[in-house]
Design a protein around this motif. Structure first.
Motif, PDB file in Angstrom:
ATOM      1  N   PHE A  15       0.587  -0.824   0.217  1.00 28.32           N
ATOM      2  CA  PHE A  15      -0.323   0.270   0.000  1.00 28.32           C
ATOM      3  C   PHE A  15       0.749   1.660  -0.012  1.00 28.32           C
ATOM      4  CE2 PHE A  15      -2.804  -2.987   1.972  1.00 28.32           C
ATOM      5  CZ  PHE A  15      -4.358  -2.476   1.134  1.00 28.32           C
ATOM      6  N   VAL A  16       0.533   2.262  -0.602  1.00 24.80           N
ATOM      7  CA  VAL A  16       1.240   3.284  -0.785  1.00 24.80           C
ATOM      8  C   VAL A  16       0.048   4.643  -1.300  1.00 24.80           C
ATOM      9  CG1 VAL A  16       2.561   1.904  -2.580  1.00 24.80           C
ATOM     10  CG2 VAL A  16       1.049   3.856  -3.425  1.00 24.80           C
ATOM     11  N   ASN A  17       1.132   5.598  -0.250  1.00 22.02           N
ATOM     12  CA  ASN A  17       0.248   7.015  -0.421  1.00 22.02           C
ATOM     13  C   ASN A  17      -0.069   7.845  -1.447  1.00 22.02           C
ATOM     14  OD1 ASN A  17      -0.235   7.353   2.372  1.00 22.02           O
ATOM     15  ND2 ASN A  17       2.413   7.679   3.247  1.00 22.02           N
ATOM     16  N   ASP A  18       1.545   7.852  -2.203  1.00 28.43           N
ATOM     17  CA  ASP A  18       1.474   8.700  -3.319  1.00 28.43           C
ATOM     18  C   ASP A  18       1.567   7.760  -4.643  1.00 28.43           C
ATOM     19  OD1 ASP A  18       2.017  10.308  -5.780  1.00 28.43           O
ATOM     20  OD2 ASP A  18       2.202  12.277  -4.927  1.00 28.43           O
ATOM     21  N   LEU A  19       0.818   7.776  -5.387  1.00 27.56           N
ATOM     22  CA  LEU A  19       0.988   5.828  -5.806  1.00 27.56           C
ATOM     23  C   LEU A  19       2.034   6.343  -7.034  1.00 27.56           C
ATOM     24  CD1 LEU A  19      -0.224   3.538  -6.775  1.00 27.56           C
ATOM     25  CD2 LEU A  19      -2.224   3.996  -8.263  1.00 27.56           C
ATOM     26  N   GLU A  20       1.699   7.517  -7.795  1.00 24.92           N
ATOM     27  CA  GLU A  20       2.174   8.430  -9.007  1.00 24.92           C
ATOM     28  C   GLU A  20       3.688   8.360  -8.527  1.00 24.92           C
ATOM     29  OE1 GLU A  20       1.147   8.362 -12.253  1.00 24.92           O
ATOM     30  OE2 GLU A  20      -0.801   6.820 -11.345  1.00 24.92           O
ATOM     31  N   VAL A  21       3.843   9.049  -7.844  1.00 28.03           N
ATOM     32  CA  VAL A  21       5.536   8.858  -7.195  1.00 28.03           C
ATOM     33  C   VAL A  21       5.850   7.628  -6.745  1.00 28.03           C
ATOM     34  CG1 VAL A  21       6.487   9.671  -4.760  1.00 28.03           C
ATOM     35  CG2 VAL A  21       5.680  11.706  -6.032  1.00 28.03           C
ATOM     36  N   MET A  22       5.581   6.740  -6.357  1.00 30.79           N
ATOM     37  CA  MET A  22       6.127   5.843  -6.134  1.00 30.79           C
ATOM     38  C   MET A  22       6.109   4.813  -7.567  1.00 30.79           C
ATOM     39  SD  MET A  22       6.716   4.978  -3.167  1.00 30.79           S
ATOM     40  CE  MET A  22       6.665   3.156  -2.279  1.00 30.79           C
ATOM     41  N   ALA A  23       5.331   5.245  -8.483  1.00 37.84           N
ATOM     42  CA  ALA A  23       5.522   4.021  -9.485  1.00 37.84           C
ATOM     43  C   ALA A  23       6.201   4.889 -10.417  1.00 37.84           C
ATOM     44  CB  ALA A  23       4.258   4.217 -10.393  1.00 37.84           C
ATOM     45  N   VAL A  63       3.180  -4.950  -7.057  1.00 37.51           N
ATOM     46  CA  VAL A  63       2.316  -4.025  -6.675  1.00 37.51           C
ATOM     47  C   VAL A  63       2.186  -3.240  -5.946  1.00 37.51           C
ATOM     48  CG1 VAL A  63       0.101  -4.615  -7.292  1.00 37.51           C
ATOM     49  CG2 VAL A  63       0.950  -6.281  -7.927  1.00 37.51           C
ATOM     50  N   LEU A  64       2.061  -2.074  -6.408  1.00 36.59           N
ATOM     51  CA  LEU A  64       2.005  -0.471  -5.979  1.00 36.59           C
ATOM     52  C   LEU A  64       0.231  -0.296  -5.789  1.00 36.59           C
ATOM     53  CD1 LEU A  64       4.730   1.855  -7.124  1.00 36.59           C
ATOM     54  CD2 LEU A  64       4.748  -0.080  -5.126  1.00 36.59           C
ATOM     55  N   VAL A  65       0.117  -0.181  -4.600  1.00 36.80           N
ATOM     56  CA  VAL A  65      -1.863  -0.090  -4.073  1.00 36.80           C
ATOM     57  C   VAL A  65      -1.866   0.561  -3.405  1.00 36.80           C
ATOM     58  CG1 VAL A  65      -3.677  -0.958  -3.296  1.00 36.80           C
ATOM     59  CG2 VAL A  65      -1.854  -2.699  -4.356  1.00 36.80           C
ATOM     60  N   SER A  66      -2.910   1.925  -3.635  1.00 34.87           N
ATOM     61  CA  SER A  66      -2.945   3.265  -3.097  1.00 34.87           C
ATOM     62  C   SER A  66      -3.953   2.723  -1.961  1.00 34.87           C
ATOM     63  CB  SER A  66      -4.401   4.060  -4.236  1.00 34.87           C
ATOM     64  OG  SER A  66      -5.675   3.345  -4.218  1.00 34.87           O
ATOM     65  N   GLY A  67      -3.730   3.802  -1.342  1.00 34.95           N
ATOM     66  CA  GLY A  67      -5.207   3.521   0.544  1.00 34.95           C
ATOM     67  C   GLY A  67      -4.176   3.514   1.345  1.00 34.95           C
ATOM     68  N   ARG A  68      -2.144   3.418   1.492  1.00 34.46           N
ATOM     69  CA  ARG A  68      -2.343   3.579   2.808  1.00 34.46           C
ATOM     70  C   ARG A  68      -2.430   4.975   3.543  1.00 34.46           C
ATOM     71  NH1 ARG A  68       4.394   3.130   2.796  1.00 34.46           N
ATOM     72  NH2 ARG A  68       4.650   3.053   5.540  1.00 34.46           N
ATOM     73  N   PRO A  69      -3.348   4.279   4.997  1.00 27.36           N
ATOM     74  CA  PRO A  69      -3.199   5.151   6.151  1.00 27.36           C
ATOM     75  C   PRO A  69      -1.647   5.626   5.944  1.00 27.36           C
ATOM     76  CG  PRO A  69      -4.860   2.857   6.040  1.00 27.36           C
ATOM     77  CD  PRO A  69      -3.208   2.776   5.554  1.00 27.36           C
ATOM     78  N   GLU A  70      -2.738   7.319   6.653  1.00 26.93           N
ATOM     79  CA  GLU A  70      -1.581   8.139   7.121  1.00 26.93           C
ATOM     80  C   GLU A  70      -1.513   8.404   7.583  1.00 26.93           C
ATOM     81  OE1 GLU A  70       0.159  10.414   4.796  1.00 26.93           O
ATOM     82  OE2 GLU A  70      -1.089  10.371   3.085  1.00 26.93           O
ATOM     83  N   GLU A  71      -2.203   8.195   8.885  1.00 25.30           N
ATOM     84  CA  GLU A  71      -2.199   7.690  10.577  1.00 25.30           C
ATOM     85  C   GLU A  71      -1.272   6.650  10.879  1.00 25.30           C
ATOM     86  OE1 GLU A  71      -5.864   4.950   8.999  1.00 25.30           O
ATOM     87  OE2 GLU A  71      -4.918   8.154   8.927  1.00 25.30           O
ATOM     88  N   ILE A  72      -0.656   5.528  10.004  1.00 30.73           N
ATOM     89  CA  ILE A  72       0.113   4.518  10.626  1.00 30.73           C
ATOM     90  C   ILE A  72       1.120   5.535  11.009  1.00 30.73           C
ATOM     91  CG2 ILE A  72       2.000   2.108   9.600  1.00 30.73           C
ATOM     92  CD1 ILE A  72      -1.292   1.627   8.394  1.00 30.73           C
ATOM     93  N   ASP A  73       2.511   5.258  12.168  1.00 37.18           N
ATOM     94  CA  ASP A  73       3.410   5.246  12.455  1.00 37.18           C
ATOM     95  C   ASP A  73       4.595   4.359  12.337  1.00 37.18           C
ATOM     96  OD1 ASP A  73       2.029   3.967  14.385  1.00 37.18           O
ATOM     97  OD2 ASP A  73       2.805   5.365  16.214  1.00 37.18           O
ATOM     98  N   PHE A  74       4.163   2.894  12.258  1.00 40.95           N
ATOM     99  CA  PHE A  74       5.472   2.173  11.870  1.00 40.95           C
ATOM    100  C   PHE A  74       4.731   1.525  10.617  1.00 40.95           C
ATOM    101  CE2 PHE A  74       7.934  -0.798  13.658  1.00 40.95           C
ATOM    102  CZ  PHE A  74       7.569  -2.062  13.011  1.00 40.95           C
TER     103      PHE A  74
END
Length: 184
Positions: A15-23, A63-74
């Motif tokens: 899971f990623v926050n910014d799909l385009e940056v990661m791609a 596979v890069l997948v959108s939807g990584r929660p911002e609040e995960i601290d680990f």
């Protein structure tokens, strides 16, 4: 006795926050090819996916997948490891990663492998490595002088490994593991 047949590792999805940056990072810096893109309905709403591969016979390896929660601290991903085909390739990627400004760029030897660790743009740890022709007991990790010419680096790594616990040819270790796994 357990047999290690029928399954082999295929791919990983993160899971990623910014799909385009990661791609862009995986395609531009690590030379993965974007093989597909798409949208699905996930358990918490719509998700976007980018499939990447470095092998024309394999549709996707990461596979890069959108939807990584911002609040995960680990970050629960300890590392994603990719095998290089030579010391020269490992060294070339080390130089490329320096230019790309990645964080935590660290060349090390594990005795049984030569590795370069770094973080992708969202902090996932990546390892690029080559196996050495010998085995040493793990865990073991020390900095290595990656700037040495390839033949000198391998000689340095072997000299270091020879004094470590468990040093032996990789073929001996492999035979032991094959017997233990029941796949002799």
């Amino acid at each position: 006795m357990r047999k290690s047949t029928g399954l082999s590792f295929s791919h990983v999805g993160i899971f990623v926050n910014d799909l385009e940056v990661m791609a862009s990072f995986y395609s531009d810096v690590l030379d993965f090819t974007i093989t597909d893109r798409g949208h699905l309905q996930g358990p918490h709403g719509p998700i976007d996916l980018v499939f990447t591969s470095r092998d024309p016979d394999v549709h996707h390896q990461i596979v890069l997948v959108s939807g990584r929660p911002e609040e995960i601290d680990f970050n629960v991903v300890n590392q994603i490891s990719l095998t290089a085909d030579s010391i020269e390739t490992l060294q070339a990627f080390y130089q490329r990663l320096q230019t790309a400004g990645v964080t935590e760029l660290t060349p090390v030897t594990h005795g049984n492998a030569l590795s370069v660790y770094f973080r992708d743009p969202e902090g996932n740890r990546i390892e690029l490595y080559i196996d050495t022709p010998w085995y040493v007991s793990q865990p073991m990790r020390v900095p290595m002088p990656i700037e040495l010419p390839a033949d000198e680096l391998l000689a340095w790594a072997e000299q270091h490994a020879r004094v470590l616990p468990g040093f032996r040819p990789r073929s001996e270790w492999r035979a032991e593991m094959a017997k233990l796994m029941g796949v002799e």
